[in-house]
Scaffold this motif. Structure first.
Motif, short mmCIF file in Angstrom:
data_model
loop_
_atom_site.label_atom_id
_atom_site.label_comp_id
_atom_site.label_asym_id
_atom_site.label_seq_id
_atom_site.Cartn_x
_atom_site.Cartn_y
_atom_site.Cartn_z
N THR A 149 -2.65 6.16 1.23
CA THR A 149 -2.96 6.17 2.80
C THR A 149 -3.91 5.05 2.89
O THR A 149 -4.57 4.52 2.23
N GLN A 150 -3.97 4.75 4.30
CA GLN A 150 -4.69 3.60 4.70
C GLN A 150 -6.27 4.11 4.28
O GLN A 150 -7.04 3.29 3.73
N ARG A 151 -6.56 5.30 4.47
CA ARG A 151 -7.82 5.73 4.13
C ARG A 151 -8.17 5.67 2.60
O ARG A 151 -9.15 5.37 2.24
N GLN A 152 -7.11 6.31 1.75
CA GLN A 152 -7.33 5.95 0.48
C GLN A 152 -7.73 4.49 0.03
O GLN A 152 -8.63 4.26 -1.00
N SER B 88 -13.85 0.09 5.66
CA SER B 88 -13.52 1.05 6.67
C SER B 88 -12.18 1.33 7.02
O SER B 88 -11.40 0.24 6.76
N LEU B 89 -11.76 2.34 7.34
CA LEU B 89 -10.28 2.47 7.71
C LEU B 89 -10.04 1.68 8.81
O LEU B 89 -8.76 1.05 8.58
N HIS C 33 -13.96 0.10 -0.65
CA HIS C 33 -15.25 0.19 -0.15
C HIS C 33 -15.38 -0.64 1.34
O HIS C 33 -16.16 -1.05 1.45
N ARG D 117 0.86 -1.32 0.09
CA ARG D 117 0.06 0.00 -0.08
C ARG D 117 0.65 1.24 -0.04
O ARG D 117 0.54 2.22 -0.73
N ALA E 266 -8.89 2.20 1.95
CA ALA E 266 -10.08 1.81 2.24
C ALA E 266 -11.33 2.09 1.35
O ALA E 266 -11.91 1.66 0.93
N GLN E 267 -10.87 3.39 1.10
CA GLN E 267 -12.00 3.83 0.26
C GLN E 267 -12.14 3.21 -1.33
O GLN E 267 -13.14 2.92 -2.00
N GLN E 268 -10.72 2.96 -1.83
CA GLN E 268 -10.81 1.96 -3.10
C GLN E 268 -11.56 0.78 -2.93
O GLN E 268 -11.93 0.19 -4.09
#
Length: 72
Positions: free
Chosen positions: A16-19, A27-28, A25, A10, A21-23
């Motif tokens: 980032t972890q957030r990005q 949660s962080l 679908h 990653r 996670a969004q990819q």
């Protein structure tokens, strides 16, 4: 896939972890749990990792991956 390896892939991808996670679908907290070894992603998600990061899959996950390749 080990959590530390997932984190390495990653980060190498500049996410980032957030990005990430969004990819996916999710949660962080889910991504964080995978990377810390607190949870294990299901086989379908592992296949997504393999495709996203262009790494091989092994064992039982490989069989699922081969089935998906036939369907796709």
């Amino acid at each position: 896939m080990r959590g530390d390896r997932l984190a390495e892939l990653r980060k190498d991808a500049g996410l980032t972890q957030r990005q990430f996670a969004q990819q996916l679908h999710v949660s962080l907290n889910t991504v964080s749990g995978w990377e810390r070894g607190l949870a294990d992603p299901d086989d379908e998600t592992k296949i997504l990792f393999a495709r996203r990061f262009e790494v091989p899959v092994y064992g039982p996950v490989m069989a699922a991956f081969q089935v998906l390749q036939l369907i796709a």
